[in-house]
Each structure stands twice: as C-alpha cells, then as structure tokens.
Design a protein around this motif. Sequence first.
Motif, mmCIF file in Angstrom:
data_model
loop_
_atom_site.group_PDB
_atom_site.id
_atom_site.type_symbol
_atom_site.label_atom_id
_atom_site.label_comp_id
_atom_site.label_asym_id
_atom_site.label_seq_id
_atom_site.Cartn_x
_atom_site.Cartn_y
_atom_site.Cartn_z
ATOM 1 N N THR A 3 0.820 -1.210 0.000
ATOM 2 C CA THR A 3 0.000 0.000 0.000
ATOM 3 C C THR A 3 0.854 1.260 0.000
ATOM 4 O OG1 THR A 3 -1.726 -1.173 1.221
ATOM 5 C CG2 THR A 3 -1.853 1.225 1.207
ATOM 6 N N LEU A 4 1.934 1.267 0.775
ATOM 7 C CA LEU A 4 2.818 2.431 0.809
ATOM 8 C C LEU A 4 3.437 2.690 -0.557
ATOM 9 C CD1 LEU A 4 4.642 1.863 4.227
ATOM 10 C CD2 LEU A 4 3.090 3.738 3.658
ATOM 11 N N LEU A 5 3.851 1.623 -1.232
ATOM 12 C CA LEU A 5 4.436 1.786 -2.557
ATOM 13 C C LEU A 5 3.385 2.271 -3.557
ATOM 14 C CD1 LEU A 5 6.739 -1.379 -2.789
ATOM 15 C CD2 LEU A 5 7.433 1.004 -2.464
ATOM 16 N N ALA A 6 2.175 1.705 -3.479
ATOM 17 C CA ALA A 6 1.106 2.119 -4.393
ATOM 18 C C ALA A 6 0.725 3.571 -4.171
ATOM 19 C CB ALA A 6 -0.110 1.212 -4.222
ATOM 20 N N ASP A 7 0.629 3.984 -2.900
ATOM 21 C CA ASP A 7 0.286 5.372 -2.583
ATOM 22 C C ASP A 7 1.345 6.344 -3.101
ATOM 23 O OD1 ASP A 7 -2.054 4.692 -1.400
ATOM 24 O OD2 ASP A 7 -1.357 4.906 0.664
ATOM 25 N N ALA A 8 2.586 5.866 -3.176
ATOM 26 C CA ALA A 8 3.678 6.715 -3.663
ATOM 27 C C ALA A 8 3.735 6.760 -5.179
ATOM 28 C CB ALA A 8 5.012 6.211 -3.115
ATOM 29 N N GLY A 9 2.820 6.030 -5.838
ATOM 30 C CA GLY A 9 2.775 6.049 -7.290
ATOM 31 C C GLY A 9 3.677 5.032 -7.961
ATOM 32 N N VAL A 10 4.166 4.059 -7.193
ATOM 33 C CA VAL A 10 5.046 3.032 -7.755
ATOM 34 C C VAL A 10 4.218 2.069 -8.603
ATOM 35 C CG1 VAL A 10 6.637 1.151 -7.202
ATOM 36 C CG2 VAL A 10 6.618 3.232 -5.808
ATOM 37 N N ASN B 110 -5.431 6.680 -1.697
ATOM 38 C CA ASN B 110 -5.721 6.204 -3.046
ATOM 39 C C ASN B 110 -7.119 6.639 -3.484
ATOM 40 O OD1 ASN B 110 -3.574 4.922 -4.321
ATOM 41 N ND2 ASN B 110 -3.805 3.066 -3.122
ATOM 42 N N LYS B 111 -8.086 6.510 -2.576
ATOM 43 C CA LYS B 111 -9.455 6.898 -2.891
ATOM 44 C C LYS B 111 -9.553 8.395 -3.198
ATOM 45 C CE LYS B 111 -11.531 2.923 -2.429
ATOM 46 N NZ LYS B 111 -12.138 2.247 -3.607
ATOM 47 N N THR B 112 -8.783 9.210 -2.477
ATOM 48 C CA THR B 112 -8.785 10.650 -2.701
ATOM 49 C C THR B 112 -8.224 10.983 -4.079
ATOM 50 O OG1 THR B 112 -8.513 11.064 -0.329
ATOM 51 C CG2 THR B 112 -7.970 12.870 -1.824
ATOM 52 N N LYS B 113 -7.142 10.292 -4.464
ATOM 53 C CA LYS B 113 -6.557 10.519 -5.782
ATOM 54 C C LYS B 113 -7.559 10.183 -6.885
ATOM 55 C CE LYS B 113 -1.739 9.645 -4.458
ATOM 56 N NZ LYS B 113 -0.570 8.732 -4.625
ATOM 57 N N ILE B 114 -8.261 9.056 -6.706
ATOM 58 C CA ILE B 114 -9.242 8.634 -7.703
ATOM 59 C C ILE B 114 -10.380 9.646 -7.796
ATOM 60 C CG2 ILE B 114 -10.953 6.865 -8.282
ATOM 61 C CD1 ILE B 114 -9.058 4.808 -7.009
ATOM 62 N N ALA B 115 -10.839 10.137 -6.637
ATOM 63 C CA ALA B 115 -11.929 11.116 -6.615
ATOM 64 C C ALA B 115 -11.536 12.385 -7.360
ATOM 65 C CB ALA B 115 -12.316 11.440 -5.177
ATOM 66 N N ASN B 116 -10.296 12.848 -7.144
ATOM 67 C CA ASN B 116 -9.821 14.050 -7.826
ATOM 68 C C ASN B 116 -9.738 13.832 -9.338
ATOM 69 O OD1 ASN B 116 -9.585 15.527 -5.471
ATOM 70 N ND2 ASN B 116 -7.475 14.893 -5.109
ATOM 71 N N GLN B 117 -9.326 12.625 -9.724
ATOM 72 C CA GLN B 117 -9.241 12.324 -11.151
ATOM 73 C C GLN B 117 -10.631 12.283 -11.795
ATOM 74 O OE1 GLN B 117 -7.063 8.672 -11.114
ATOM 75 N NE2 GLN B 117 -5.065 9.661 -10.961
ATOM 76 N N VAL B 118 -11.615 11.770 -11.054
ATOM 77 C CA VAL B 118 -12.978 11.694 -11.577
ATOM 78 C C VAL B 118 -13.573 13.089 -11.745
ATOM 79 C CG1 VAL B 118 -15.326 10.947 -11.074
ATOM 80 C CG2 VAL B 118 -13.422 9.391 -10.674
ATOM 81 N N LEU B 119 -13.381 13.941 -10.731
ATOM 82 C CA LEU B 119 -13.994 15.269 -10.735
ATOM 83 C C LEU B 119 -13.272 16.262 -11.639
ATOM 84 C CD1 LEU B 119 -14.796 15.621 -6.926
ATOM 85 C CD2 LEU B 119 -16.378 15.081 -8.769
ATOM 86 N N VAL B 120 -11.947 16.204 -11.626
ATOM 87 C CA VAL B 120 -11.157 17.182 -12.361
ATOM 88 C C VAL B 120 -10.771 16.666 -13.733
ATOM 89 C CG1 VAL B 120 -9.054 18.572 -12.359
ATOM 90 C CG2 VAL B 120 -10.280 18.157 -10.219
ATOM 91 N N GLY B 121 -10.505 15.361 -13.789
ATOM 92 C CA GLY B 121 -10.041 14.785 -15.052
ATOM 93 C C GLY B 121 -8.543 14.944 -15.165
ATOM 94 N N THR B 122 -7.932 14.084 -15.944
ATOM 95 C CA THR B 122 -6.487 14.156 -16.123
ATOM 96 C C THR B 122 -6.156 14.116 -17.598
ATOM 97 O OG1 THR B 122 -6.300 11.754 -15.978
ATOM 98 C CG2 THR B 122 -6.009 12.989 -13.938
ATOM 99 N N THR B 123 -5.167 14.845 -17.950
ATOM 100 C CA THR B 123 -4.635 14.813 -19.306
ATOM 101 C C THR B 123 -3.133 14.682 -19.225
ATOM 102 O OG1 THR B 123 -4.454 17.231 -19.371
ATOM 103 C CG2 THR B 123 -6.472 16.247 -20.260
ATOM 104 N N THR B 124 -2.593 13.930 -20.123
ATOM 105 C CA THR B 124 -1.149 13.746 -20.147
ATOM 106 C C THR B 124 -0.613 14.337 -21.434
ATOM 107 O OG1 THR B 124 -1.347 11.693 -18.904
ATOM 108 C CG2 THR B 124 0.715 12.057 -20.077
#
Length: 213
Positions: free
Chosen positions: A128-135, A162-176
């Motif tokens: 979980t720590l590695l996943a939260d760090a974006g690994v 992780n849930k917070t990151k997903i929520a932000n991506q859903v509401l704001v959207g991401t572009t690369t």
Amino acid sequence: MIKLVELGGVFCGRTDELVNLTVDDIEDVGSSLIVKIPNTKTKIPRIFVVTDVGNMLELFRKYLSLRPPHVKHKRLFLYFKAGKCSSQPVGKNTMGKIPSVVASYLKLPDVADVACYTGHCLRRSLATLLADAGVDITTIKRHAGWKSTTIAEGYVENSIENKTKIANQVLVGTTTSAITKTVNVSESNPSFLPSNINFENCTNVTFNLNVNK
C-alpha cells in the motif's frame, strides 16, 4: 525488537523471512543498510536498502549493540527480557503477533479482533505504501517478491489516499501531455519564465534546466 521488526516488515514484507534473518545478511555501509534475503518463499534472493530516514540506522545500531557477546547463533532478532537482550531467537509465532501488539499500542480499529492484525499486515503495508507513492505494479512485485500481478494487487489496501486521488481524477479529469518551451537566458535577458505561460490544474510537472557556460 518490535520497532525493528516493523521496520523490516515494511521493507521486506514476510515475517518468516525476518525470522531467518542473520547479522551476516545486513551490511552497514554508513549512510544506509544493505539487507540481503537469501532464503525467500519464491526461491529468488532479494536485496533492499534502508536509508537513514527517521533515525532508522540509529535504531538498528542500538539494537545490535545490545546483543550479548556469548550468543552462538547468528539470528538477528532476539528476545528482550528482564531489561536485557537474551540469546533466545524470536520465533515465527511471536513474529506474527507483533502487528497485533502494535495495533493495541496505537489503539487501532478492531484491535480486539486479533485476526485483523497478523503478519500479513506488514505485507499489505509494504504494498500500500508503494502504491500510494505512485510506484507501478511491476516494481512492487519485484521488490516484494511476488510473481503474480493479481496477488500483488490483492495486497494493496484501498487506502483513503488512493481513494482521494481517484476522486480528484474523476472530478477534475487528467490529461497527459508534454510541453517543451526553450528560453534563452543571458545577462541581457534575465527573464526566466515568460508571462504568457500559465499552469492550471497540473500534476507531475517537471522543469528541466540546462545551463551552458
């Protein structure tokens, strides 16, 4: 001993591997510890490094200094009894109960249910720590010694972060996208960042500065 087991568990993940860890498996190179795990469940030796974050190296060195000189075996983890370190090595059952001891001390939820805090908590914490760090999952598998992606993903807890990151991506959207802007800076042109470049709702922004002398 409990602090050191928790540290080793977060880096290593398997209590049975910690049980068999010896003093010869750890090399103190001054700025970090190089820990070798020769005997693993997957039969593939692993190595991990512990850096001096949060006085981790001081904790290890202090624990090692308490080791009685007459100990004949080389197992790292020893029982601490009656105010001193004994020569008896810590067994697998005791090692597996340490997460529940820590949970009781921290007054974590469901602490009365011992089954909630077993040795696998260390493995879940590592993933979980590695996943939260974006690994990425490949790095998580390699570090923890998992062969199956499904099994590795199963150990990653659905943490609030992780849930917070997903929520932000859903509401704001991401572009690369990659934007390259070259600015020549000299004594006659001291401006560094032109005013017509704006950054909004950006994540993972990287600035590369090339200095030519």
